[in-house]
Design a protein around this motif. Structure first.
Motif, PDB file in Angstrom:
ATOM      1  N   CYS A 204       0.609  -1.074   0.087  1.00 37.88           N
ATOM      2  CA  CYS A 204       0.253  -0.015   0.261  1.00 37.88           C
ATOM      3  C   CYS A 204       1.003   1.095  -0.064  1.00 37.88           C
ATOM      4  N   HIS A 205       0.627   2.128  -0.744  1.00 35.20           N
ATOM      5  CA  HIS A 205       1.903   3.280  -1.429  1.00 35.20           C
ATOM      6  C   HIS A 205       1.137   4.055  -1.773  1.00 35.20           C
ATOM      7  N   ARG A 206      -0.111   4.391  -2.257  1.00 35.82           N
ATOM      8  CA  ARG A 206      -0.550   5.463  -3.422  1.00 35.82           C
ATOM      9  C   ARG A 206      -1.102   6.433  -1.976  1.00 35.82           C
ATOM     10  N   PRO A 207      -1.112   7.706  -3.074  1.00 39.85           N
ATOM     11  CA  PRO A 207      -1.950   8.780  -2.009  1.00 39.85           C
ATOM     12  C   PRO A 207      -3.273   8.559  -2.022  1.00 39.85           C
ATOM     13  N   SER A 208      -3.563   8.048  -2.457  1.00 36.68           N
ATOM     14  CA  SER A 208      -5.316   7.685  -2.544  1.00 36.68           C
ATOM     15  C   SER A 208      -5.715   6.936  -1.285  1.00 36.68           C
ATOM     16  N   LEU A 278      -3.050  -8.700  -2.149  1.00 34.45           N
ATOM     17  CA  LEU A 278      -3.946  -6.494  -0.961  1.00 34.45           C
ATOM     18  C   LEU A 278      -2.950  -5.838  -2.081  1.00 34.45           C
ATOM     19  N   THR A 279      -3.579  -5.322  -2.669  1.00 41.73           N
ATOM     20  CA  THR A 279      -2.547  -4.049  -3.045  1.00 41.73           C
ATOM     21  C   THR A 279      -2.806  -3.638  -3.950  1.00 41.73           C
ATOM     22  N   ASP A 280      -2.471  -1.948  -4.057  1.00 49.54           N
ATOM     23  CA  ASP A 280      -2.943  -0.577  -5.165  1.00 49.54           C
ATOM     24  C   ASP A 280      -1.574  -1.060  -6.590  1.00 49.54           C
ATOM     25  N   SER A 281      -0.564  -1.246  -5.855  1.00 46.25           N
ATOM     26  CA  SER A 281       0.965  -1.424  -6.995  1.00 46.25           C
ATOM     27  C   SER A 281      -0.081  -1.555  -8.306  1.00 46.25           C
ATOM     28  N   GLY A 282       0.098  -1.068  -9.506  1.00 45.96           N
ATOM     29  CA  GLY A 282       0.156  -1.824 -10.943  1.00 45.96           C
ATOM     30  C   GLY A 282       0.400  -2.961 -11.030  1.00 45.96           C
ATOM     31  N   GLY A 283       1.535  -3.149 -10.954  1.00 44.71           N
ATOM     32  CA  GLY A 283       2.784  -4.035 -10.948  1.00 44.71           C
ATOM     33  C   GLY A 283       2.585  -5.174 -10.457  1.00 44.71           C
ATOM     34  N   LEU A 284       1.817  -5.208  -9.367  1.00 46.94           N
ATOM     35  CA  LEU A 284       1.672  -6.634  -8.659  1.00 46.94           C
ATOM     36  C   LEU A 284       0.376  -7.232  -9.161  1.00 46.94           C
ATOM     37  N   GLN A 285      -0.641  -5.772  -9.601  1.00 47.27           N
ATOM     38  CA  GLN A 285      -1.810  -6.767 -10.356  1.00 47.27           C
ATOM     39  C   GLN A 285      -0.996  -7.560 -11.023  1.00 47.27           C
ATOM     40  N   GLU A 286      -0.300  -7.149 -12.005  1.00 42.08           N
ATOM     41  CA  GLU A 286       0.229  -8.140 -13.282  1.00 42.08           C
ATOM     42  C   GLU A 286       0.611  -9.038 -13.281  1.00 42.08           C
ATOM     43  N   GLU A 287       1.472  -8.765 -12.105  1.00 40.20           N
ATOM     44  CA  GLU A 287       2.436 -10.425 -11.592  1.00 40.20           C
ATOM     45  C   GLU A 287       1.695 -11.020 -11.258  1.00 40.20           C
ATOM     46  N   ALA A 288       0.190 -11.201  -9.938  1.00 35.38           N
ATOM     47  CA  ALA A 288      -0.528 -11.608  -9.250  1.00 35.38           C
ATOM     48  C   ALA A 288      -1.453 -12.537 -10.770  1.00 35.38           C
ATOM     49  N   CYS A 289      -1.708 -12.015 -11.384  1.00 32.31           N
ATOM     50  CA  CYS A 289      -1.996 -12.585 -12.854  1.00 32.31           C
ATOM     51  C   CYS A 289      -1.984 -13.382 -13.503  1.00 32.31           C
ATOM     52  N   ARG A 293      -2.211 -15.796  -8.516  1.00 32.74           N
ATOM     53  CA  ARG A 293      -2.823 -15.345  -7.260  1.00 32.74           C
ATOM     54  C   ARG A 293      -4.038 -14.501  -7.158  1.00 32.74           C
ATOM     55  N   ARG A 294      -4.773 -15.119  -6.356  1.00 31.88           N
ATOM     56  CA  ARG A 294      -5.994 -14.100  -6.178  1.00 31.88           C
ATOM     57  C   ARG A 294      -5.777 -13.150  -5.573  1.00 31.88           C
ATOM     58  N   CYS A 295      -6.043 -12.161  -6.156  1.00 31.20           N
ATOM     59  CA  CYS A 295      -6.011 -10.422  -5.758  1.00 31.20           C
ATOM     60  C   CYS A 295      -6.924  -9.316  -5.480  1.00 31.20           C
ATOM     61  N   LEU A 296      -7.031  -8.749  -4.372  1.00 32.99           N
ATOM     62  CA  LEU A 296      -7.939  -7.411  -3.973  1.00 32.99           C
ATOM     63  C   LEU A 296      -7.317  -6.163  -4.569  1.00 32.99           C
ATOM     64  N   VAL A 297      -7.595  -5.426  -5.571  1.00 34.83           N
ATOM     65  CA  VAL A 297      -6.651  -4.448  -6.084  1.00 34.83           C
ATOM     66  C   VAL A 297      -7.260  -3.302  -4.787  1.00 34.83           C
ATOM     67  N   LEU A 298      -6.977  -2.660  -3.722  1.00 29.28           N
ATOM     68  CA  LEU A 298      -7.218  -1.449  -3.032  1.00 29.28           C
ATOM     69  C   LEU A 298      -7.701  -0.332  -3.751  1.00 29.28           C
ATOM     70  N   ARG A 299      -8.153  -0.133  -5.133  1.00 27.57           N
ATOM     71  CA  ARG A 299      -8.885   0.747  -5.390  1.00 27.57           C
ATOM     72  C   ARG A 299     -10.008   0.911  -6.538  1.00 27.57           C
ATOM     73  N   ALA A 300     -10.369   2.440  -6.342  1.00 28.23           N
ATOM     74  CA  ALA A 300     -11.703   2.374  -7.321  1.00 28.23           C
ATOM     75  C   ALA A 300     -11.599   2.333  -8.593  1.00 28.23           C
ATOM     76  N   ASN A 301     -10.458   1.732  -9.463  1.00 26.09           N
ATOM     77  CA  ASN A 301     -10.042   1.978 -10.454  1.00 26.09           C
ATOM     78  C   ASN A 301      -8.745   1.198 -10.707  1.00 26.09           C
ATOM     79  N   THR A 302      -8.545   0.992 -12.410  1.00 21.50           N
ATOM     80  CA  THR A 302      -7.078   0.592 -12.412  1.00 21.50           C
ATOM     81  C   THR A 302      -7.031   1.278 -13.732  1.00 21.50           C
ATOM     82  N   GLU A 303      -5.261   0.781 -14.346  1.00 20.60           N
ATOM     83  CA  GLU A 303      -5.505   1.523 -15.672  1.00 20.60           C
ATOM     84  C   GLU A 303      -4.624   0.445 -16.279  1.00 20.60           C
ATOM     85  N   ARG A 304      -5.363  -1.385 -15.358  1.00 21.34           N
ATOM     86  CA  ARG A 304      -5.163  -2.643 -15.605  1.00 21.34           C
ATOM     87  C   ARG A 304      -6.217  -3.354 -16.056  1.00 21.34           C
TER      88      ARG A 304
END
Length: 364
Positions: A204-208, A278-289, A293-304
């Motif tokens: 978790c690191h994003r300003p949001s 559980l992540t707000d990282s874009g790169g980790l979303q890709e790697e989990a996919c 690995r099942r992944c919860l994206v801690l955001r309301a939107n994603t560029e991926r």
């Protein structure tokens, strides 16, 4: 052919590593300019070492600052280097302030810009990265897109033609190269006292998620409740941008086991063994996919959004204390058709071939 790479963060080191390694293997002249946007020297050296890369030719020492001043200082450092070494192409990756500064400096020096990971859009302009990637795409000369979706999104903005290419993502080049060796090299699970499938992995690191301390507290409470419901500890490598107030909140949550920022090999080993990411990282979303690995994206939107299509990931913005329990239960019982939309590990080869072909045409 002479390539200049501009980077400044550890994710950029990872995502440009396959291209830099190929330049070394194939004898392609290159210059590596590091802005030091991420400025922990020991961590930077660890990433270069783990990815078997020489250190940068130029370190600008910019460090942390408000965005406008940081980008300005980067441009002031990058442009004289480009004017001195006169590469044929400047390669930038993604959407960081370093990438934007590299593009601006290259444009001022009249050197063609090659944007790796072009065309991503979250359609959320409150994200600094969204502004950076839009500006960078509209000043670039070559666009290297992870998938067909980004080609479509660029075309919607009037960017199209022979220099727009689908290459896959260079971040996945690194994932596929190191996935099999990372567990043996790492030993991180043993050091943390956890077993594969027996923990949750949080980043978790994003300003949001972090700038509003009350929101961050709700997020950590939701993570704690999920950990208790799953009877799993949470491994949380804490990003350097989190401060004293964040640590007070984290330290009050017993199921969360914190670590200092980790190297690439340790993170890849942790990712492979996680019961849930559980992540707000874009790169980790890709790697989990890619690593299924099942992944919860801690955001309301994603560029991926491709990461969501298999059913193995889902958006999970924290709204209530039980938000993550509900989202994780839905994800656990969802039907998943795993796929890899992000590349086959050969993005570097396609990118270099495009630039070689263009260089040959220009020289003819």
């Amino acid at each position: 052919m002479h390539l200049a790479f501009v980077l400044g963060t550890r994710p950029e080191i990872i995502k440009l590593s396959s291209l830099i390694s190929a330049c070394i293997r194939q004898g392609i002249r290159y210059t590596l300019i590091h802005t030091n946007q991420h400025y922990a020297a020991a961590m930077d050296k660890l990433f270069f070492d783990e990815l078997e890369l020489p250190l940068a030719h130029f370190n600008l020492g910019v460090g942390s600052d408000v965005a406008g001043s940081q980008v300005a200082r980067m441009v002031m450092g990058i442009e004289p280097v480009l004017q001195a070494v006169r590469p044929d192409y400047v390669i930038v990756q993604g959407d960081t302030n370093s990438s934007l500064a590299g593009g601006l400096a290259a444009r001022q020096a009249d050197i063609p810009i090659a944007h790796v990971e072009a065309g991503l859009r979250s359609f959320d302009k409150s994200m600094p990265e969204e502004t950076n990637r839009i500006q960078l795409d509209h000043m670039s000369d070559f666009w290297f897109c992870p998938s067909a979706l980004q080609v479509e999104l660029l075309a919607n903005e009037g960017i199209h033609g022979a220099n727009v290419h689908i290459t896959g993502n260079t971040g996945i080049d690194a994932t596929l190269r190191y996935v099999h060796s990372s567990r043996a090299r790492s030993g991180i699970l043993e050091r943390l006292g956890v077993q594969a499938e027996g923990y949750l992995l949080l980043t978790c690191h994003r300003p949001s998620n972090t700038d509003d301390i009350a929101h961050f507290a709700r997020l950590i409470e939701a993570v704690q409740r999920l950990a208790e419901a799953r009877n799993r500890p949470v491994i949380f490598p804490v990003h350097p941008r989190l401060g004293r107030e964040h640590w007070k909140i984290i330290d009050s949550s017993l199921p969360i086991k914190t670590t200092d920022p980790l190297g690439y090999i340790d993170m890849l080993a942790l990712l492979q063994g996680a019961d849930l990411v559980l992540t707000d990282s874009g790169g980790l979303q890709e790697e989990a996919c890619v690593l299924q690995r099942r992944c919860l994206v801690l955001r309301a939107n994603t560029e991926r959004p491709e990461s969501l299509d298999s059913g193995g990931s889902r958006l999970a913005p924290v709204v209530t204390q039980n938000s993550l329990i509900d989202a994780a239960d839905e994800l656990r019982h969802s039907s998943v058709t795993w796929s890899n939309p992000f590349g086959d590990g050969q993005a570097w080869q396609r990118i270099l071939q495009v630039l070689r072909d263009d260089f040959g045409t220009r020289r003819a």
